[in-house]
Design a protein around this motif. Structure first.
Motif, PDB file in Angstrom:
ATOM      1  N   HIS A  58       0.974  -1.216   0.073  1.00 50.52           N
ATOM      2  CA  HIS A  58      -0.054   0.025   0.023  1.00 50.52           C
ATOM      3  C   HIS A  58       1.134   1.403   0.157  1.00 50.52           C
ATOM      4  O   HIS A  58       1.605   1.309   0.838  1.00 50.52           O
ATOM      5  N   LEU A  59       0.915   1.988  -0.877  1.00 53.79           N
ATOM      6  CA  LEU A  59       1.512   3.147  -1.135  1.00 53.79           C
ATOM      7  C   LEU A  59       0.450   4.441  -0.974  1.00 53.79           C
ATOM      8  O   LEU A  59      -0.445   4.510  -1.207  1.00 53.79           O
ATOM      9  N   PRO A  60       1.303   5.812  -0.683  1.00 55.24           N
ATOM     10  CA  PRO A  60       0.494   7.034  -0.484  1.00 55.24           C
ATOM     11  C   PRO A  60      -0.187   7.257  -1.768  1.00 55.24           C
ATOM     12  O   PRO A  60       0.548   6.950  -3.024  1.00 55.24           O
ATOM     13  N   ARG A  61      -1.148   7.746  -1.674  1.00 54.40           N
ATOM     14  CA  ARG A  61      -1.979   8.170  -3.021  1.00 54.40           C
ATOM     15  C   ARG A  61      -1.287   8.984  -4.056  1.00 54.40           C
ATOM     16  O   ARG A  61      -1.604   8.905  -5.293  1.00 54.40           O
ATOM     17  N   GLU A  62      -0.413   9.883  -3.546  1.00 55.41           N
ATOM     18  CA  GLU A  62       0.222  10.728  -4.382  1.00 55.41           C
ATOM     19  C   GLU A  62       1.369   9.887  -5.190  1.00 55.41           C
ATOM     20  O   GLU A  62       1.990  10.801  -6.108  1.00 55.41           O
ATOM     21  N   VAL A  63       1.621   8.693  -4.837  1.00 56.98           N
ATOM     22  CA  VAL A  63       2.921   8.191  -5.549  1.00 56.98           C
ATOM     23  C   VAL A  63       2.318   7.432  -6.919  1.00 56.98           C
ATOM     24  O   VAL A  63       1.334   6.809  -6.821  1.00 56.98           O
ATOM     25  N   ILE A  64       2.968   7.630  -7.849  1.00 53.53           N
ATOM     26  CA  ILE A  64       2.831   6.920  -9.137  1.00 53.53           C
ATOM     27  C   ILE A  64       3.274   5.612  -9.037  1.00 53.53           C
ATOM     28  O   ILE A  64       4.540   5.316  -8.698  1.00 53.53           O
ATOM     29  N   VAL A  65       2.370   4.431  -9.127  1.00 56.88           N
ATOM     30  CA  VAL A  65       2.923   3.067  -9.060  1.00 56.88           C
ATOM     31  C   VAL A  65       2.910   2.382 -10.525  1.00 56.88           C
ATOM     32  O   VAL A  65       2.048   2.721 -11.260  1.00 56.88           O
ATOM     33  N   LEU A  66       4.045   1.818 -10.681  1.00 62.82           N
ATOM     34  CA  LEU A  66       4.445   0.999 -11.707  1.00 62.82           C
ATOM     35  C   LEU A  66       4.596  -0.486 -11.219  1.00 62.82           C
ATOM     36  O   LEU A  66       5.390  -0.922 -10.500  1.00 62.82           O
ATOM     37  N   ARG A  67       3.478  -1.299 -11.631  1.00 63.99           N
ATOM     38  CA  ARG A  67       3.359  -2.610 -11.545  1.00 63.99           C
ATOM     39  C   ARG A  67       4.193  -3.381 -12.752  1.00 63.99           C
ATOM     40  O   ARG A  67       3.602  -3.647 -13.702  1.00 63.99           O
ATOM     41  N   THR A  68       5.431  -3.572 -12.654  1.00 66.87           N
ATOM     42  CA  THR A  68       6.266  -3.982 -13.477  1.00 66.87           C
ATOM     43  C   THR A  68       6.186  -5.505 -14.103  1.00 66.87           C
ATOM     44  O   THR A  68       6.499  -5.727 -15.068  1.00 66.87           O
ATOM     45  N   GLY A  69       5.391  -6.367 -13.239  1.00 64.31           N
ATOM     46  CA  GLY A  69       5.497  -7.673 -13.383  1.00 64.31           C
ATOM     47  C   GLY A  69       6.921  -8.591 -13.573  1.00 64.31           C
ATOM     48  O   GLY A  69       7.058  -9.623 -13.789  1.00 64.31           O
TER      49      GLY A  69
END
Length: 176
Positions: free
Chosen positions: A71-82
């Protein structure tokens, strides 16, 4: 806009959180438009993300498949790389204009070596009590005879932020 990969221990080392905070605050003052690339949101990476957000920096978390549920802060852009951990590091380092190594173990060292091999400027915070402190002794200027980029070792996190902000983007070429 400058994209700076921050490589740091995924666990905790005494005193490293304070040095990371000094680096991030100084970076925010000197490069307010910087985007930080981090490999997750646990250990000292969490410290980096939290300080960066408090100081107005944008953050992109490049997550490995094993930890995509974090779970990351909502301001962080998340890249789920696989990708697994090392593959995720390739994405993070390749996307960076410069790599700041704040101290860590083998994963952090691998990110430093990747940056060098990709021609990215590499800055290593010295004397933090981490395994990456040994790099300075083993490789005082370059990691190999190709001399892809000169490795910059710095003892002061504020000075390191100044140097990272002033760095050119590197040659952006793969050497192998």
């Amino acid at each position: 806009m400058r994209q700076i990969a921050v490589a740091i221990h995924s666990n905790y080392l005494p005193g490293l959180a304070e040095k990371a905070e000094k680096f991030i605050k100084a970076l925010a003052e000197r490069c307010p438009d910087a985007v930080l690339l981090v490999g997750g949101y646990w250990g000292h990476m969490k410290d980096v993300v939290d300080v960066a957000l408090r100081n107005g920096l944008r953050v992109v978390a490049v997550l490995p498949i094993e930890r995509e549920d974090v779970h990351l802060p909502r301001e962080v852009i998340v890249l789920r790389t696989g990708c697994e951990y090392r593959c995720r590091s390739v994405v993070m380092v390749r996307s960076a204009d410069a790599v700041a190594v704040l101290g860590g173990g083998v994963g952090t060292a691998i990110e430093a070596f990747m940056a060098y091999a990709m021609g990215r400027p590499v800055f290593i915070l010295s004397n933090v009590g981490a395994h990456t402190d040994r790099l300075k002794e083993a490789y005082p200027e370059y990691f190999d005879e190709r001399k892809a980029v000169k490795i910059v070792y710095v003892d002061d996190p504020v000075k390191m932020a100044e140097l990272v902000c002033a760095a050119e983007g590197g040659v952006k070429t793969d050497f192998g």
